[in-house]
Design an enzyme around this catalytic site. Structure first.
Site, PDB file in Angstrom:
ATOM      1  N   THR A 124       0.820  -1.210   0.000  1.00 52.36           N
ATOM      2  CA  THR A 124       0.000   0.000   0.000  1.00 52.36           C
ATOM      3  C   THR A 124       0.856   1.263   0.000  1.00 52.36           C
ATOM      4  O   THR A 124       0.442   2.308  -0.500  1.00 52.36           O
ATOM      5  CB  THR A 124      -0.933  -0.026   1.235  1.00 52.36           C
ATOM      6  OG1 THR A 124      -1.821  -1.118   1.065  1.00 52.36           O
ATOM      7  CG2 THR A 124      -1.728   1.243   1.389  1.00 52.36           C
ATOM      8  N   SER A 179       1.229  -7.643  -0.761  1.00 50.59           N
ATOM      9  CA  SER A 179       1.879  -8.653   0.094  1.00 50.59           C
ATOM     10  C   SER A 179       0.986  -9.850   0.379  1.00 50.59           C
ATOM     11  O   SER A 179       1.444 -10.834   0.950  1.00 50.59           O
ATOM     12  CB  SER A 179       2.422  -8.036   1.379  1.00 50.59           C
ATOM     13  OG  SER A 179       1.414  -7.778   2.316  1.00 50.59           O
ATOM     14  N   THR A 231       1.446  -4.323   4.222  1.00 54.52           N
ATOM     15  CA  THR A 231       1.255  -4.575   5.659  1.00 54.52           C
ATOM     16  C   THR A 231       0.570  -5.916   5.944  1.00 54.52           C
ATOM     17  O   THR A 231       0.637  -6.404   7.058  1.00 54.52           O
ATOM     18  CB  THR A 231       0.423  -3.456   6.315  1.00 54.52           C
ATOM     19  OG1 THR A 231      -0.887  -3.446   5.734  1.00 54.52           O
ATOM     20  CG2 THR A 231       1.089  -2.107   6.138  1.00 54.52           C
ATOM     21  N   ASP A 232      -0.080  -6.496   4.919  1.00 52.55           N
ATOM     22  CA  ASP A 232      -0.871  -7.703   5.196  1.00 52.55           C
ATOM     23  C   ASP A 232      -0.023  -8.864   5.685  1.00 52.55           C
ATOM     24  O   ASP A 232      -0.464  -9.648   6.532  1.00 52.55           O
ATOM     25  CB  ASP A 232      -1.667  -8.124   3.955  1.00 52.55           C
ATOM     26  CG  ASP A 232      -2.862  -7.216   3.726  1.00 52.55           C
ATOM     27  OD1 ASP A 232      -3.241  -6.479   4.665  1.00 52.55           O
ATOM     28  OD2 ASP A 232      -3.427  -7.237   2.619  1.00 52.55           O
TER      29      ASP A 232
HETATM   30  N1  ASP Z   1      -2.804  -5.450   0.529  1.00 52.48           N
HETATM   31  C1  ASP Z   1      -1.754  -4.521   0.896  1.00 52.48           C
HETATM   32  C2  ASP Z   1      -0.453  -5.280   0.958  1.00 52.48           C
HETATM   33  O1  ASP Z   1      -0.238  -5.971   1.933  1.00 52.48           O
HETATM   34  C3  ASP Z   1      -2.074  -3.911   2.179  1.00 52.48           C
HETATM   35  C4  ASP Z   1      -1.051  -2.961   2.715  1.00 52.48           C
HETATM   36  O2  ASP Z   1       0.087  -2.853   2.280  1.00 52.48           O
HETATM   37  O3  ASP Z   1      -1.412  -2.291   3.689  1.00 52.48           O
HETATM   38  O4  ASP Z   1       0.350  -5.182   0.050  1.00 52.48           O
END
Ligand code: ASP
Length: 323
Positions: free
Chosen positions: A14, A60, A93-94
């Site tokens: 993200t 991620s 973050t995932d």
């Molecule tokens: N779906 C995103 C990822 O993990 C979420 C994020 O980065 O907050 O790449």
């Protein structure tokens, strides 16, 4: 003071996300922007020379175990470069928890390695990525950071890979370190440590083959057919995310006992999200100790892939709980 040279390795997420409107903080494409766009949002740092490289462009949710291994190899190469003082990895973050923990278990403590990300895409009206990246760079510029092992900087807090967990699905303040609390804080460009260095040597080489390990969670009415599919499906290991102190529904306990007798490595963890699984000698399984099911799985994948004898699994989990 010597100007520190830090390499930013971008992997997507993200923090590199783009949406069609500055209102959007949920509907966007992760990993859409190149690392140059992330760097352009940063102010000049007098005491840090920043190099940047696009290593991956992933959401991620698709950062698979092969990605952990490739990233670990890449960072190990960078650590061997005498011209580079530290590394910052931008990441979704995932699965930030999983990647940080894998790196913690496999990389030497030679130089600071700091992961960061963002909860809002780069196009949001109040994107958190630039501040997180800036703060991660401040931590990476501190030689002392290496002695804490792999660290994650999010929302002004420094978290140890061992304790980090994503605790909220969309707030900017989405990460915490549960009972341990953060390893430090970053404010106005200054780093304040709240813990003493605690990292130990890596337990496994980045290229350790990974055993196939599944996670099953307990819940009222858990399906014996689902459990049977997993224990007869070719896995070498199973992490049971049980109730409370890792307890197991009576409907499936005999199946797990039988699978353990046949040689399946079973680790009893807790689905609670904080705390630890205390010993229960009657259960006969390995206890995850202080590791949550996701961290326990990665430790078990490495241990089984490395051919670790079953008798050494419990000491490993006990030891990792404090690392
Ligand atoms: N779906 C995103 C990822 O993990 C979420 C994020 O980065 O907050 O790449």
């Amino acid at each position: 003071m010597k100007r520190r040279r830090i390499l930013v390795l971008a992997t997507g997420g993200t923090i590199a996300g783009a949406a069609s409107s500055p209102h959007d903080t949920s509907g966007y494409r992760a990993g859409a922007l190149p690392v140059e766009a992330l760097m352009a949002a940063l102010p000049e740092q007098e005491d840090i020379r920043i190099d940047a490289r696009q290593a991956f462009s992933l959401d991620s949710k698709d950062a698979l175990p092969e990605f952990w291994q490739a990233l670990a190899r890449e960072i190990a190469r960078v650590q061997a470069d005498p011209g580079i003082d530290g590394v910052v990895v931008t990441h979704g973050t995932d699965t930030l928890e999983e990647t940080a923990w894998f790196l913690h278990l496999t990389l030497p403590l030679a130089k600071p390695v700091i992961l960061t990300g963002a909860m809002r895409p780069a196009t949001a009206a109040s994107a958190d990525g630039p501040m997180n990246l800036l703060q991660a760079l401040r931590v990476a510029a501190q030689p002392r950071a290496a002695r804490h092992g792999i660290l994650v900087v999010m929302n002004s807090r420094i978290h140890h890979a061992r304790h980090l967990r994503k605790a909220h699905s969309y707030h900017v303040d989405a990460f915490d370190s549960a009972d341990a609390g953060p390893a430090g804080v970053v404010q106005d460009g200054f780093v304040g440590w709240l813990s003493t260095p605690c990292a130990s040597a890596p337990r496994f080489a980045p290229d350790t083959p990974l055993g196939q390990v599944e996670i099953l969670a307990d819940y009222p009415g858990v399906s014996p057919a689902l459990v049977a599919a997993v224990i007869h499906g070719g896995a070498q290991g199973l992490v049971w995310a049980g109730y409370g102190n890792g307890s197991i529904s009576s409907a499936v306990q005999p199946m797990l006992d039988e699978a353990r007798r046949r040689g399946l490595a079973i680790v009893r963890a807790s689905r609670v999200g904080a705390g630890r699984v205390w010993r229960d000698e009657t259960a006969g399984f390995v206890n995850a100790s202080g590791l949550d099911p996701y961290k326990a799985r990665i430790a078990l994948m490495l241990a089984l892939g490395a051919g670790m004898p079953r008798g050494r699994l419990q000491p490993l989990f006990d030891d990792l709980s404090y690392s």
